[in-house]
Design a protein around this motif. Structure first.
Motif, mmCIF file in Angstrom:
data_model
loop_
_atom_site.group_PDB
_atom_site.id
_atom_site.type_symbol
_atom_site.label_atom_id
_atom_site.label_comp_id
_atom_site.label_asym_id
_atom_site.label_seq_id
_atom_site.Cartn_x
_atom_site.Cartn_y
_atom_site.Cartn_z
ATOM 1 N N GLU A 90 0.888 -1.134 0.082
ATOM 2 C CA GLU A 90 -0.037 0.032 -0.044
ATOM 3 C C GLU A 90 0.907 1.154 0.019
ATOM 4 O O GLU A 90 2.042 1.312 0.617
ATOM 5 C CB GLU A 90 -0.871 0.200 1.167
ATOM 6 C CG GLU A 90 -0.216 0.019 2.400
ATOM 7 C CD GLU A 90 -1.059 0.198 3.675
ATOM 8 O OE1 GLU A 90 -1.981 1.284 3.638
ATOM 9 O OE2 GLU A 90 -1.333 -0.510 4.645
ATOM 10 N N LYS A 91 0.286 2.429 -0.572
ATOM 11 C CA LYS A 91 1.024 3.619 -0.583
ATOM 12 C C LYS A 91 0.590 4.330 0.687
ATOM 13 O O LYS A 91 -0.483 4.172 0.945
ATOM 14 C CB LYS A 91 0.600 4.418 -1.857
ATOM 15 C CG LYS A 91 1.525 3.877 -3.183
ATOM 16 C CD LYS A 91 1.086 4.766 -4.286
ATOM 17 C CE LYS A 91 1.549 4.134 -5.839
ATOM 18 N NZ LYS A 91 1.339 4.934 -6.902
ATOM 19 N N LEU A 92 1.791 5.089 1.317
ATOM 20 C CA LEU A 92 1.482 6.057 2.508
ATOM 21 C C LEU A 92 1.267 7.220 1.903
ATOM 22 O O LEU A 92 1.787 7.858 1.137
ATOM 23 C CB LEU A 92 2.434 5.640 3.421
ATOM 24 C CG LEU A 92 2.630 4.008 3.727
ATOM 25 C CD1 LEU A 92 3.936 4.293 4.579
ATOM 26 C CD2 LEU A 92 1.679 3.483 4.432
ATOM 27 N N ASP A 164 9.742 -5.983 9.725
ATOM 28 C CA ASP A 164 9.551 -6.904 10.809
ATOM 29 C C ASP A 164 9.421 -8.347 10.293
ATOM 30 O O ASP A 164 8.459 -8.765 9.711
ATOM 31 C CB ASP A 164 7.841 -6.645 11.490
ATOM 32 C CG ASP A 164 7.562 -7.325 12.645
ATOM 33 O OD1 ASP A 164 8.184 -8.267 12.662
ATOM 34 O OD2 ASP A 164 6.602 -6.874 13.279
ATOM 35 N N GLU A 165 10.734 -9.092 10.384
ATOM 36 C CA GLU A 165 10.826 -10.205 9.646
ATOM 37 C C GLU A 165 9.665 -11.344 10.573
ATOM 38 O O GLU A 165 9.224 -12.168 9.689
ATOM 39 C CB GLU A 165 12.162 -10.964 9.885
ATOM 40 C CG GLU A 165 13.122 -9.876 9.169
ATOM 41 C CD GLU A 165 14.486 -10.665 8.914
ATOM 42 O OE1 GLU A 165 14.432 -11.661 8.300
ATOM 43 O OE2 GLU A 165 15.331 -10.122 9.089
ATOM 44 N N TRP A 171 8.011 -1.384 6.379
ATOM 45 C CA TRP A 171 7.592 -0.263 5.657
ATOM 46 C C TRP A 171 8.868 0.637 5.154
ATOM 47 O O TRP A 171 10.061 0.515 5.797
ATOM 48 C CB TRP A 171 6.687 0.990 6.474
ATOM 49 C CG TRP A 171 7.165 1.261 7.769
ATOM 50 C CD1 TRP A 171 6.682 0.572 8.873
ATOM 51 C CD2 TRP A 171 8.127 2.284 8.023
ATOM 52 N NE1 TRP A 171 7.367 1.208 9.988
ATOM 53 C CE2 TRP A 171 8.310 2.298 9.480
ATOM 54 C CE3 TRP A 171 8.913 3.115 7.606
ATOM 55 C CZ2 TRP A 171 9.149 3.064 10.147
ATOM 56 C CZ3 TRP A 171 9.623 4.044 7.945
ATOM 57 C CH2 TRP A 171 9.795 3.940 9.478
ATOM 58 N N SER A 172 8.821 1.602 4.063
ATOM 59 C CA SER A 172 9.719 2.547 3.884
ATOM 60 C C SER A 172 9.328 4.003 3.641
ATOM 61 O O SER A 172 8.119 4.023 3.026
ATOM 62 C CB SER A 172 10.448 1.872 2.646
ATOM 63 O OG SER A 172 9.871 1.916 1.554
ATOM 64 N N VAL A 173 10.073 5.005 3.989
ATOM 65 C CA VAL A 173 9.602 6.329 3.638
ATOM 66 C C VAL A 173 10.794 6.683 2.807
ATOM 67 O O VAL A 173 11.963 6.814 3.423
ATOM 68 C CB VAL A 173 9.353 7.001 4.897
ATOM 69 C CG1 VAL A 173 9.167 8.533 4.641
ATOM 70 C CG2 VAL A 173 8.197 6.370 5.569
ATOM 71 N N LEU A 174 10.524 7.684 1.828
ATOM 72 C CA LEU A 174 11.561 8.414 1.126
ATOM 73 C C LEU A 174 11.246 9.758 1.041
ATOM 74 O O LEU A 174 10.083 10.182 0.775
ATOM 75 C CB LEU A 174 11.475 7.791 -0.272
ATOM 76 C CG LEU A 174 12.568 8.644 -1.420
ATOM 77 C CD1 LEU A 174 14.044 8.284 -1.063
ATOM 78 C CD2 LEU A 174 12.262 8.255 -2.798
ATOM 79 N N VAL A 175 12.271 10.715 1.599
ATOM 80 C CA VAL A 175 12.176 11.993 1.695
ATOM 81 C C VAL A 175 13.080 12.767 0.472
ATOM 82 O O VAL A 175 14.232 12.277 0.548
ATOM 83 C CB VAL A 175 12.537 12.597 3.230
ATOM 84 C CG1 VAL A 175 12.564 14.386 2.974
ATOM 85 C CG2 VAL A 175 11.735 11.817 3.951
ATOM 86 N N GLY A 217 5.887 6.805 0.756
ATOM 87 C CA GLY A 217 6.226 5.727 1.419
ATOM 88 C C GLY A 217 5.409 4.766 0.936
ATOM 89 O O GLY A 217 4.134 4.588 0.221
ATOM 90 N N ARG A 218 5.742 3.492 1.259
ATOM 91 C CA ARG A 218 4.999 2.172 1.197
ATOM 92 C C ARG A 218 4.996 1.113 2.306
ATOM 93 O O ARG A 218 5.859 1.381 3.069
ATOM 94 C CB ARG A 218 5.573 1.344 -0.128
ATOM 95 C CG ARG A 218 5.768 2.191 -1.432
ATOM 96 C CD ARG A 218 6.084 1.454 -2.603
ATOM 97 N NE ARG A 218 7.688 0.963 -2.393
ATOM 98 C CZ ARG A 218 8.060 0.095 -3.381
ATOM 99 N NH1 ARG A 218 7.310 -0.313 -4.287
ATOM 100 N NH2 ARG A 218 9.346 -0.237 -3.058
ATOM 101 N N ARG A 219 4.022 0.392 2.506
ATOM 102 C CA ARG A 219 4.046 -0.429 3.546
ATOM 103 C C ARG A 219 3.444 -1.921 2.900
ATOM 104 O O ARG A 219 2.706 -1.976 2.137
ATOM 105 C CB ARG A 219 2.759 0.025 4.543
ATOM 106 C CG ARG A 219 2.895 -1.264 5.851
ATOM 107 C CD ARG A 219 1.649 -0.923 6.775
ATOM 108 N NE ARG A 219 2.151 0.194 7.675
ATOM 109 C CZ ARG A 219 1.339 1.397 7.694
ATOM 110 N NH1 ARG A 219 0.437 1.910 7.152
ATOM 111 N NH2 ARG A 219 1.871 1.974 8.567
ATOM 112 N N ILE A 220 4.280 -2.974 3.393
ATOM 113 C CA ILE A 220 3.855 -4.310 3.241
ATOM 114 C C ILE A 220 3.257 -4.961 4.102
ATOM 115 O O ILE A 220 3.746 -4.945 5.308
ATOM 116 C CB ILE A 220 5.160 -5.111 2.718
ATOM 117 C CG1 ILE A 220 5.831 -4.440 1.617
ATOM 118 C CG2 ILE A 220 4.775 -6.808 2.474
ATOM 119 C CD1 ILE A 220 7.174 -5.218 1.145
#
Length: 236
Positions: A90-92, A164-165, A171-175, A217-220
């Motif tokens: 999902e996109k954040l 979180d293995e 999640w990842s965030v790009l600035v 950002g994106r979250r799995i």
């Protein structure tokens, strides 16, 4: 005979750190793991050697693995496990991205220096809407990232992520934005108020500020269906 665990890392610190990251106090974690709160305090504050069953219950209560809790993955890169059966990407929005990175921690600065593309990890704090970190005068994040034109900053990228293995999520965030070196006494004082502290130590008295121009950002997440695509029992 109860098998005792000797952790290669600081078990107590890992328990406390994971507990705090989940927003749990000792009472709640103790209830989750089925142990006495006093014993949990003992585990967090001393170099204890709990039984394997206790470590397993703590790992489950902390939503992680025993290997992670015991420090067995310290020298291994994250994300080595198998993905979930039906992961959802999902996109954040920017507000959620800022919420995720607001506690501060370690992020990665991506930039072009004289040798080409480079990425360096830094300890950062999100302060008054900007990313603040410290570096050394004359280092790779100093002279190579100065335009020489007053009021014109290098455009760089800054990334933060969380893996979180145990739950196969992350999640990842790009600035993206301009990288500004605090030059005046006022800018230095304002940046110092963030309280950012570099783990690397040494003489890192140059404060750097990244003013976000774009945040994505994106979250799995784990999927809720079955591997064949059908909904789980009770749905539909």
């Amino acid at each position: 005979m109860t098998e005792r665990i000797t952790a290669p890392g600081d078990l107590g610190r890992r328990i406390a750190g994971r507990r705090e990251s989940l927003g749990l106090d000792r009472e709640r974690l103790a209830r989750r793991a089925g142990i006495d709160p006093g014993y949990l305090a003992y585990l967090e504050e001393t170099a204890a050697s709990p039984g394997a069953d206790t470590v397993g219950r703590l790992a489950s209560a902390l939503e992680t693995s025993t290997q992670e809790l015991l420090g067995g993955t310290v020298d291994l890169p994250p994300g080595r496990g198998r993905p979930a059966a039906l992961p959802e990407l999902e996109k954040l929005d920017s507000d959620e991205c800022l919420r995720l990175i607001s506690p501060g921690g370690v992020g990665r600065v991506a930039f072009n220096d004289l040798g080409g593309p480079a990425i360096l990890p830094v300890n950062y704090v999100l302060h008054e809407g900007s990313v603040i970190f410290r570096t050394a005068f004359g280092g790779p994040l100093d002279a190579d990232l100065r335009t020489g034109v007053k009021g014109v900053d290098f455009k760089i990228a800054f990334e933060v992520d969380r893996i979180d293995e145990a739950n196969q999520e992350g999640w990842s965030v790009l600035v993206r934005g301009g990288l500004h070196h605090a030059a005046t006494a006022g800018e230095q004082a304002a940046a110092a108020a963030s309280g950012v502290q570099p783990w690397a130590g040494g003489d890192r008295e140059l404060y750097v500020r990244i003013v976000p121009a774009e945040i994505t950002g994106r979250r799995i997440r784990r999927g809720h269906g079955l591997p064949d695509g059908s909904p789980p029992p009770g749905d539909g």
